[in-house]
Design a protein around this motif. Sequence first.
Motif, PDB file in Angstrom:
ATOM      1  N   ALA A 434      55.174  90.869  33.787  1.00  0.00           N
ATOM      2  CA  ALA A 434      55.226  90.063  35.014  1.00  0.00           C
ATOM      3  C   ALA A 434      56.520  89.262  35.087  1.00  0.00           C
ATOM      4  O   ALA A 434      57.095  89.065  36.166  1.00  0.00           O
ATOM      5  CB  ALA A 434      54.013  89.133  35.073  1.00  0.00           C
ATOM      6  N   ASP A 435      57.015  88.780  33.922  1.00  0.00           N
ATOM      7  CA  ASP A 435      58.273  88.038  33.899  1.00  0.00           C
ATOM      8  C   ASP A 435      59.443  88.925  34.340  1.00  0.00           C
ATOM      9  O   ASP A 435      60.368  88.458  35.029  1.00  0.00           O
ATOM     10  CB  ASP A 435      58.544  87.492  32.499  1.00  0.00           C
ATOM     11  CG  ASP A 435      57.492  86.472  32.078  1.00  0.00           C
ATOM     12  OD1 ASP A 435      56.878  85.851  32.966  1.00  0.00           O
ATOM     13  OD2 ASP A 435      57.287  86.299  30.863  1.00  0.00           O
ATOM     14  N   ARG A 437      59.254  91.517  36.425  1.00  0.00           N
ATOM     15  CA  ARG A 437      59.170  91.693  37.875  1.00  0.00           C
ATOM     16  C   ARG A 437      59.694  90.450  38.605  1.00  0.00           C
ATOM     17  O   ARG A 437      60.403  90.560  39.619  1.00  0.00           O
ATOM     18  CB  ARG A 437      57.724  91.976  38.274  1.00  0.00           C
ATOM     19  CG  ARG A 437      57.148  93.264  37.696  1.00  0.00           C
ATOM     20  CD  ARG A 437      55.852  93.622  38.393  1.00  0.00           C
ATOM     21  NE  ARG A 437      55.237  94.786  37.776  1.00  0.00           N
ATOM     22  CZ  ARG A 437      54.172  94.739  36.976  1.00  0.00           C
ATOM     23  NH1 ARG A 437      53.620  93.556  36.709  1.00  0.00           N
ATOM     24  NH2 ARG A 437      53.666  95.834  36.457  1.00  0.00           N
ATOM     25  N   HIS A 438      59.348  89.280  38.098  1.00  0.00           N
ATOM     26  CA  HIS A 438      59.789  88.038  38.728  1.00  0.00           C
ATOM     27  C   HIS A 438      61.309  87.924  38.678  1.00  0.00           C
ATOM     28  O   HIS A 438      61.952  87.560  39.684  1.00  0.00           O
ATOM     29  CB  HIS A 438      59.135  86.846  38.033  1.00  0.00           C
ATOM     30  CG  HIS A 438      59.516  85.514  38.623  1.00  0.00           C
ATOM     31  ND1 HIS A 438      59.053  85.090  39.853  1.00  0.00           N
ATOM     32  CD2 HIS A 438      60.332  84.527  38.144  1.00  0.00           C
ATOM     33  CE1 HIS A 438      59.561  83.887  40.111  1.00  0.00           C
ATOM     34  NE2 HIS A 438      60.335  83.524  39.096  1.00  0.00           N
ATOM     35  N   ALA A 439      61.900  88.227  37.521  1.00  0.00           N
ATOM     36  CA  ALA A 439      63.353  88.112  37.380  1.00  0.00           C
ATOM     37  C   ALA A 439      64.066  89.121  38.273  1.00  0.00           C
ATOM     38  O   ALA A 439      65.097  88.807  38.892  1.00  0.00           O
ATOM     39  CB  ALA A 439      63.752  88.320  35.921  1.00  0.00           C
ATOM     40  N   SER A 441      62.977  90.386  41.088  1.00  0.00           N
ATOM     41  CA  SER A 441      62.854  89.975  42.485  1.00  0.00           C
ATOM     42  C   SER A 441      63.830  88.860  42.842  1.00  0.00           C
ATOM     43  O   SER A 441      64.227  88.712  44.000  1.00  0.00           O
ATOM     44  CB  SER A 441      61.414  89.531  42.768  1.00  0.00           C
ATOM     45  OG  SER A 441      61.111  88.337  42.048  1.00  0.00           O
ATOM     46  N   ARG A 442      64.234  88.060  41.850  1.00  0.00           N
ATOM     47  CA  ARG A 442      65.159  86.933  42.091  1.00  0.00           C
ATOM     48  C   ARG A 442      66.595  87.270  41.650  1.00  0.00           C
ATOM     49  O   ARG A 442      67.456  86.399  41.639  1.00  0.00           O
ATOM     50  CB  ARG A 442      64.660  85.700  41.340  1.00  0.00           C
ATOM     51  CG  ARG A 442      63.302  85.211  41.831  1.00  0.00           C
ATOM     52  CD  ARG A 442      62.742  84.131  40.904  1.00  0.00           C
ATOM     53  NE  ARG A 442      63.589  82.956  40.850  1.00  0.00           N
ATOM     54  CZ  ARG A 442      63.498  81.923  41.710  1.00  0.00           C
ATOM     55  NH1 ARG A 442      62.587  81.959  42.655  1.00  0.00           N
ATOM     56  NH2 ARG A 442      64.295  80.882  41.595  1.00  0.00           N
ATOM     57  N   ASN A 443      66.827  88.544  41.248  1.00  0.00           N
ATOM     58  CA  ASN A 443      68.168  88.972  40.807  1.00  0.00           C
ATOM     59  C   ASN A 443      68.693  88.081  39.683  1.00  0.00           C
ATOM     60  O   ASN A 443      69.851  87.645  39.683  1.00  0.00           O
ATOM     61  CB  ASN A 443      69.159  88.978  41.972  1.00  0.00           C
ATOM     62  CG  ASN A 443      68.827  90.033  43.006  1.00  0.00           C
ATOM     63  OD1 ASN A 443      68.205  91.049  42.686  1.00  0.00           O
ATOM     64  ND2 ASN A 443      69.230  89.798  44.241  1.00  0.00           N
ATOM     65  N   GLU A 444      67.843  87.806  38.686  1.00  0.00           N
ATOM     66  CA  GLU A 444      68.205  86.931  37.573  1.00  0.00           C
ATOM     67  C   GLU A 444      68.235  87.704  36.263  1.00  0.00           C
ATOM     68  O   GLU A 444      67.566  88.735  36.101  1.00  0.00           O
ATOM     69  CB  GLU A 444      67.182  85.789  37.447  1.00  0.00           C
ATOM     70  CG  GLU A 444      67.175  84.846  38.632  1.00  0.00           C
ATOM     71  CD  GLU A 444      66.107  83.771  38.509  1.00  0.00           C
ATOM     72  OE1 GLU A 444      66.152  82.804  39.269  1.00  0.00           O
ATOM     73  OE2 GLU A 444      65.217  83.925  37.627  1.00  0.00           O
ATOM     74  N   ILE A 446      67.267  88.271  32.343  1.00  0.00           N
ATOM     75  CA  ILE A 446      66.064  87.995  31.555  1.00  0.00           C
ATOM     76  C   ILE A 446      66.191  88.696  30.214  1.00  0.00           C
ATOM     77  O   ILE A 446      66.747  89.794  30.113  1.00  0.00           O
ATOM     78  CB  ILE A 446      64.776  88.459  32.291  1.00  0.00           C
ATOM     79  CG1 ILE A 446      63.549  88.028  31.481  1.00  0.00           C
ATOM     80  CG2 ILE A 446      64.778  89.955  32.541  1.00  0.00           C
ATOM     81  CD1 ILE A 446      62.233  88.282  32.199  1.00  0.00           C
TER      82      ILE A 446
END
Length: 934
Positions: A434-435, A437-439, A441-444, A446
């Motif tokens: 999940a982390d 996917r979150h990263a 989606s925010r172009n960050e 990880i």
Amino acid sequence: MTTEIDAHLNILLIEDDEDDALITRYLLDDGLSGRYQMDWVSHYDEAMARLKEGHYDVALVDLRLGPDSGLELIKDAKMAGVETPAILLTGQGDEMLDTQAVELGAADYLVKGLVDAHGLARSLRYAVDRASAIARLSRSESDYRLMFNENPEPLCLVATQTQDVLAGNKAAVTLYDYSLDEMAGLSLTDLEASPEQQAAYCWPAELSGSLQADSNGILTLHKTRSGDLLPVRVTRHNISVAGATRQLMMVVDLRQKIQYLKRASHSEKAFLQLLTDLRDATLVIDAEGQAHFANRAAEHLLMAPNTGLADLRLEVPDAKGDKLSQWSLTNARGQEIWVETQTAPTDWKGRTMRLVSLRDVTSRVRKDRQLKLMRRSLEASSNGIVIVDAIAPDMPIVYINPTFEQITGYTSAEVIGWNCRFLQGQESDQPGVADIRHALSRNEDIRLVLKNFRKDGTPFWNDLYISPVPDENGAVTHFIGIQNDISAQRSAESELAYNASHDVLTGLPNRALFGDRLEQATRIATRYQRKLAVLFLDMDNFRPINDSLGHGVGDKMLMEVASRIKDRIRPGDTVARMEADEFAVLLPDLARGEDVVGIVEAILADLAKPYLADTEKLRLTASIGIALSDGNLATPSNLVQQAEMAMHKAKEAGRNTYHWYAGEWNQDANQKVILRNELQRAIENEQLVVHYQPLVDGQTGRVRGSEALVRWEHAERGLISPGEFIPIAEDTGQIIPLGAWVLEQACRDNKTLHDAGYRDHVVSVNVSPLQLRQTQFLATVESALLKSGLEPEFLDLEIIESVMLQDTNELIQILNGIKALGVGLSIDDFGTGFSSLGYLKILPATKLKIDRSFINDVIRDKCDSAITLGVISMAHHLTLNVVAEGVETEAQAAFLSRNGCDLLQGFYFSKPLPFANYQVYLVSKASPEVRAFA
């Protein structure tokens, strides 16, 4: 001229007849002089799988493959996209079959027995060269199609007779303002201006004289879709497309040029101004490469003014017509410049010269080089690297480096286009996903550690770093992931905790956890007056799978076995992996003992279903022992031992079955312990004797040697069968001193026979696989020969065929050591084991012994007869002697003699005899009479 056949060829022979396969290999050896590698397969499925791998230059296909057809195989292979050329082999000629073979895609059709080595080589040469030519033609056609579509000048393909436009390239679509589909539906008259428009148009004087066809085409008026007039130069060339003559129409848009001509005067100054104003560097050069004119763009590109052109020599490649070529040159300052060139002949001050257009592509070339350098750097990285498309749906993989392939086991071709989640296997909901996917989606960026799975199913811990990759405008177009396999580090951390209670491969409880649950179930059964059962499972003949297919396949099958067992037990039951291929199942809370039967039968049925290993289906069964209890056991672990004993009974009953534990087996186990102890005393006190069974020449009837067979005369039980005490000796290791004693005694007895005049008598001694694995075995053989004084060539050692399943390379070294001593080597029980025929090529064997199971019915059973004759033929082709054991009738002896069997052994000649009796037997057979077998 060097042809494809002069190179080393990889050949796949698809043939179900072993003799024909040998003949084919002989022909290839003669015709190709060793410049080939041949793999031989005999079944349709295996042949199709090999062909799909695409590793072979050519395939030789037998017409009949058991129940399958070689023609069907060729047809199916072509439909599957296999490009390997195939040559059909058949036993007889048939014109219809010849035609059918070629129609289905065969490169040639050969009749066995009618083709010689040179004919076969010629056929291979034709098939390989033809396939290579077709491939080159296909590539050439693709290149021409690309050149047509991407050509910067408008091109149209026109039907010669009807003048219909068959196709137009992108430049033509842009010029005429039609779509590709619309272009293909036009006639040439749709593109041409009307005769009235042609007559009314005013051409510049410089062009008006070129209305007739010349080397540069003709000038004419065309029109766009909207009706705008297009002054163009049209050049047509006849070309052949798919066997039909077509016209390639090349169109040059003259609008800009005409505008210049209309604005400029008819003087040379106007022409020079036109060239000067061109954005591309333009030069006029003579045949020697000296520049006579350069526009401002050329001066800037070459870093040389017109005044310095006299010192410049340009070896410009002659890109004829509208073709572009890429070229490297050095400017006046010594700098390397990459340009795209286009040349055309021109008249300059009365001389024929070349007008050269140069476009600077140095920046693009440097970027290409930089990209190649970056790619090489990625490929050289010790970390796994994966790049995914951030814009495409589901973010597919677009690149992986070799280290990624090494870590995961997947090739680039297998993963391009996939989402990276396939590496998570069944654990797609593990912490960290999940982390990610979150990263994303925010172009960050990880970084985290995930549990991934290799292609073979084995897990590894992936220290993963993901970073967005923006384009020149800052928009994220890709993500790059950097992998680091930290499995060794994680394994050291987790193995201690996990392995304390679970099996790492299958995830099942291990023996320790099973014992805990068994004690709990026993207490519950006692408290509630219920029954419980323990099942002990052992997979039948599992070890050959590991040895032949590898532990990777074996581990997959064990995982599948564990899964199938778990699917058949109830909630609350426990299945554990005890060790290797042994499993135990705890069934607590049983109302009746009979309830176990349904579960056991369901497990056996599931385990007997095929297992898929890559593209092959494997069969595997299990033997199950059942022990039942009401909980009243002082030591619950005894229930496991009882179930294991019952499992061994199931093995003895033929495998793939189950057996209940019975208490009287304890007595049998005790008897084996007693017999083991007595055997040790018999070995120490030399209470064993050696009997000898003669080996008779199959053609002359003379005794050529004997086999030494150990016997045990028990003081109380009398003669004990070797089948009873030899397995015990194998299990306990007693076979090593026992075998050494038999070897020494046989050598001494044979030396006695030699001293008595039987100078050619050879003694054969059986050797256990356990003996062969001893590092001192060669020394043991040398010691026996030295002590007895027997010459090495009069000793044969017999090993069973299945010994090749273990430690093959080490065993070959030992056997070569035996051969170096001069001792013979026989392969016993041939045809009953699991070893590959390929071992016969590398084994230093001198004899094959056909097992008695084939000799018993060799007269009545066609299969046994065929097998026996096949072994004799094969052995003689390999320069091996053949021994048939178990000969009990005159008919058997006559059949074997008539068919070339070298040595015969069995009760028809004599049972095994004590040495003194065997000496008497030899005296009785010493007369010159020759026994007739025919």
